[in-house]
Design a protein around this motif. Structure first.
Motif, short mmCIF file in Angstrom:
data_model
loop_
_atom_site.label_atom_id
_atom_site.label_comp_id
_atom_site.label_asym_id
_atom_site.label_seq_id
_atom_site.Cartn_x
_atom_site.Cartn_y
_atom_site.Cartn_z
N TYR A 65 86.93 43.26 20.28
CA TYR A 65 87.80 44.15 20.07
C TYR A 65 87.61 45.47 20.90
O TYR A 65 88.35 45.78 21.78
CB TYR A 65 87.88 44.43 18.52
CG TYR A 65 89.30 45.47 18.57
CD1 TYR A 65 90.41 45.08 18.34
CD2 TYR A 65 88.78 46.79 18.25
CE1 TYR A 65 91.53 45.76 18.15
CE2 TYR A 65 89.93 47.64 17.98
CZ TYR A 65 91.02 47.39 17.88
OH TYR A 65 92.13 48.29 17.89
N MET A 66 86.33 46.06 20.85
CA MET A 66 86.03 47.31 21.92
C MET A 66 86.03 46.59 23.24
O MET A 66 86.54 47.45 23.96
CB MET A 66 84.83 47.60 21.29
CG MET A 66 84.82 48.30 19.96
SD MET A 66 86.36 49.53 19.92
CE MET A 66 86.38 50.04 18.05
N LEU A 67 85.62 45.60 23.50
CA LEU A 67 85.35 45.49 25.16
C LEU A 67 86.75 45.08 25.84
O LEU A 67 87.15 45.25 26.63
CB LEU A 67 84.55 43.99 24.93
CG LEU A 67 82.99 44.31 24.89
CD1 LEU A 67 82.15 42.79 24.77
CD2 LEU A 67 82.36 45.32 25.89
N GLU A 68 87.54 44.33 24.63
CA GLU A 68 88.92 44.03 25.31
C GLU A 68 89.81 45.38 25.50
O GLU A 68 90.44 45.52 26.53
CB GLU A 68 89.77 43.34 23.98
CG GLU A 68 91.13 42.67 24.51
CD GLU A 68 91.70 42.07 23.62
OE1 GLU A 68 92.95 41.90 23.71
OE2 GLU A 68 90.98 41.63 22.35
N GLY A 69 89.62 46.54 24.48
CA GLY A 69 90.36 47.77 24.70
C GLY A 69 89.75 48.23 26.07
O GLY A 69 90.37 48.72 26.98
N TRP A 70 88.29 48.22 26.27
CA TRP A 70 87.85 48.87 27.59
C TRP A 70 88.44 48.12 28.75
O TRP A 70 88.67 48.80 29.69
CB TRP A 70 86.33 48.66 27.42
CG TRP A 70 85.48 49.18 28.71
CD1 TRP A 70 85.79 50.34 29.46
CD2 TRP A 70 84.23 48.33 29.27
NE1 TRP A 70 84.75 50.41 30.43
CE2 TRP A 70 84.05 49.20 30.22
CE3 TRP A 70 83.68 47.32 28.85
CZ2 TRP A 70 82.86 49.05 31.27
CZ3 TRP A 70 82.45 47.05 29.47
CH2 TRP A 70 82.13 47.78 30.69
N MET A 71 88.33 46.78 28.66
CA MET A 71 88.93 45.95 29.88
C MET A 71 90.54 46.24 30.24
O MET A 71 91.02 46.40 31.19
CB MET A 71 88.69 44.46 29.83
CG MET A 71 87.47 43.99 29.64
SD MET A 71 86.61 44.45 31.61
CE MET A 71 85.50 45.53 31.29
N ASN A 72 91.03 46.73 29.05
CA ASN A 72 92.52 46.94 29.34
C ASN A 72 92.52 48.34 29.91
O ASN A 72 93.75 48.67 30.89
CB ASN A 72 93.36 46.93 27.79
CG ASN A 72 93.73 45.86 27.12
OD1 ASN A 72 94.01 44.69 28.17
ND2 ASN A 72 93.63 45.60 26.22
#
Length: 214
Positions: A65-72
């Motif tokens: 979840y946190m990595l997806e937010g960073w990539m966004n």
């Protein structure tokens, strides 16, 4: 009614994520049980097992979840803007947004990258960043022959520098603002460590470094 249920699920997951990070910081991951976690979150064990198989599943999904937010956040980042000289003295808004994301979610990143965190997580961050850099290379239509040094060495340099800056920022309790860290990272990217430290000034005393604010 469906919207209310969705909001409850989101809130429940947020409570479990934050409780997990707080316990990891206190006890380390190996010292945590599901009972301790649910007690910390103010929930029951049944609620936990509605969403996760076990603690590892929660940790993995939290990391995803946190990595997806960073990539966004990185998705709209223009790498060519890093070399805009005006950002040597003023923060690049796109880089500020990245550090703002880490600051807002420091309850997770500071712990997971810390001494009691998950030792495999930095590698996951690097893999995600490496994929992002490769997508940028394709988007900019850069070929292997365009590189002055092999692209994998460039990737490793970028990854190591940025991970180092981020971890140091957390280790120093984020004493500098995202704007200040954005300028620091831009100067390192544009000038390199020698020029940023002033060593180059000793070799080239007439170099006009005075336009850079301390």
């Amino acid at each position: 009614m469906e919207e209310i249920v969705d909001r409850r699920i989101i809130r429940t997951k947020q409570m479990l994520r934050k409780a997990l990070m707080e316990l990891i910081e206190q006890k380390g991951y190996d010292g945590i049980s599901v009972s301790q976690l649910t007690e910390k979150a103010g929930l029951n064990r049944g609620t936990f097992y509605l969403h996760y198989r076990d603690l590892q599943d929660l940790l993995d999904k939290c990391a995803d979840y946190m990595l997806e937010g960073w990539m966004n956040v990185l998705k709209n980042f223009n790498p060519l803007e890093v070399h805009n000289s005006k950002y040597l003295n003023e923060p690049n808004p796109q880089i500020v947004e990245i550090y703002e994301y880490f600051k807002q979610n420091s309850w997770f990143f500071k712990v997971i990258l810390g001494p009691k965190g998950d030792p495999s997580f930095p590698s996951r961050m690097k893999r995600a960043m490496r994929d992002h850099l490769e997508r940028n290379r394709v988007k900019l239509q850069l070929k292997d022959e365009d590189f002055l040094v092999p692209s994998d060495y460039i990737h490793e340099y970028v990854l190591s520098v940025n991970m180092g800056i981020l971890q140091h920022w957390f280790e120093t309790d984020m004493s500098k603002t995202p704007e200040e860290v954005a300028i620091i990272s831009t100067r390192l990217a544009q000038l390199g460590p020698l020029a940023s430290s002033g060593v180059e000034k000793l070799r080239e005393p007439n170099k006009p470094w005075s336009h850079l604010k301390g």
